[in-house]
Enzyme design. Structure first.
Site, PDB file in Angstrom:
ATOM      1  N   ASP A  69      53.276  44.795  -1.654  1.00  0.00           N
ATOM      2  CA  ASP A  69      53.153  44.160  -0.345  1.00  0.00           C
ATOM      3  C   ASP A  69      52.024  44.818   0.437  1.00  0.00           C
ATOM      4  O   ASP A  69      51.818  46.028   0.337  1.00  0.00           O
ATOM      5  CB  ASP A  69      54.459  44.266   0.447  1.00  0.00           C
ATOM      6  CG  ASP A  69      54.485  43.278   1.600  1.00  0.00           C
ATOM      7  OD1 ASP A  69      54.813  42.100   1.366  1.00  0.00           O
ATOM      8  OD2 ASP A  69      54.143  43.681   2.726  1.00  0.00           O
ATOM      9  N   GLN A  70      51.316  44.006   1.209  1.00  0.00           N
ATOM     10  CA  GLN A  70      50.130  44.488   1.914  1.00  0.00           C
ATOM     11  C   GLN A  70      50.274  44.348   3.428  1.00  0.00           C
ATOM     12  O   GLN A  70      50.821  43.367   3.929  1.00  0.00           O
ATOM     13  CB  GLN A  70      48.897  43.701   1.460  1.00  0.00           C
ATOM     14  CG  GLN A  70      47.600  44.204   2.077  1.00  0.00           C
ATOM     15  CD  GLN A  70      46.427  43.344   1.657  1.00  0.00           C
ATOM     16  OE1 GLN A  70      46.268  42.233   2.140  1.00  0.00           O
ATOM     17  NE2 GLN A  70      45.629  43.850   0.755  1.00  0.00           N
TER      18      GLN A  70
END
Length: 198
Positions: A69-70
């Protein structure tokens, strides 16, 4: 059934994982990505990456599951996906001529061994000085509404930048492949020899 599973519906992450030429399956995790009160960026990135992998773990009891996840970090804000034209334009106007840091959490769960590792990587971008017409033209053409930072590095977004700084440009796209290779080797899968990939 391949031993490796990507817990993501993102075609960009699948394109990144394709580069390692290891057979894998993918499954879309369903998690709440809301930030919790008092949660800092590192904690949030780690939690979301691990939560994505955990969300599909029950379906894959003898597998290595990747979650990623960013987040976009700008000044004191943690930014998620813009969702619409106006928000994307407003974000890019704030970023004009400035540095934005991207943090990507990466988790690897070994469901057979009952263990996991979570790491993260950062990558900085320096935006060009952007005019409102450039911003509006870019957003209308690339429609980066589901991308942290309001741009698509894989598309026309490259025209927004002056320079990049970091160890792995794949972190900016959404999954740090150098760190992933390290985690896979620790789990007994060598991308270069395909050892343990089946």
């Amino acid at each position: 059934m391949p031993r490796l599973v990507l817990a993501s519906s993102s075609r960009y992450r699948r394109q990144l994982l394709d580069r390692l030429e290891i057979p894998y399956a993918w499954s879309a995790p369903d998690i709440d990505e809301s930030r919790r009160e008092g949660e800092d960026a590192v904690t949030l990135a780690h939690r979301l990456a691990l939560s994505k992998a955990q969300a599909v773990a029950e379906e894959y009891p003898e597998h290595l599951i990747i979650g990623s996840d960013q987040l976009a970090l700008f000044e004191d804000d943690i930014l998620g996906k813009p969702g619409d034209f106006a928000t994307a334009c407003a974000n890019l106007a704030r970023f004009s001529g400035k540095r934005v840091r991207f943090m990507t959490g990466l988790a690897l769960i070994d469901t057979a061994a009952g263990r996991h590792r979570v790491v993260h990587d950062t990558y900085d971008v320096l935006f060009r000085n952007l005019s409102s017409s450039e911003i509006e033209s870019y957003v209308s053409r690339d429609e980066p509404y589901d991308s942290s930072g309001s741009f698509r590095m894989e598309g026309l977004g490259i025209a927004l930048f002056e320079r990049f700084e970091g160890s792995d440009p794949n972190t900016l796209i959404g999954m740090p492949l150098i760190k992933l290779c390290e985690l896979l080797r620790e789990a007994g899968v060598d991308p270069l020899t395909k050892t343990g990939s089946q």
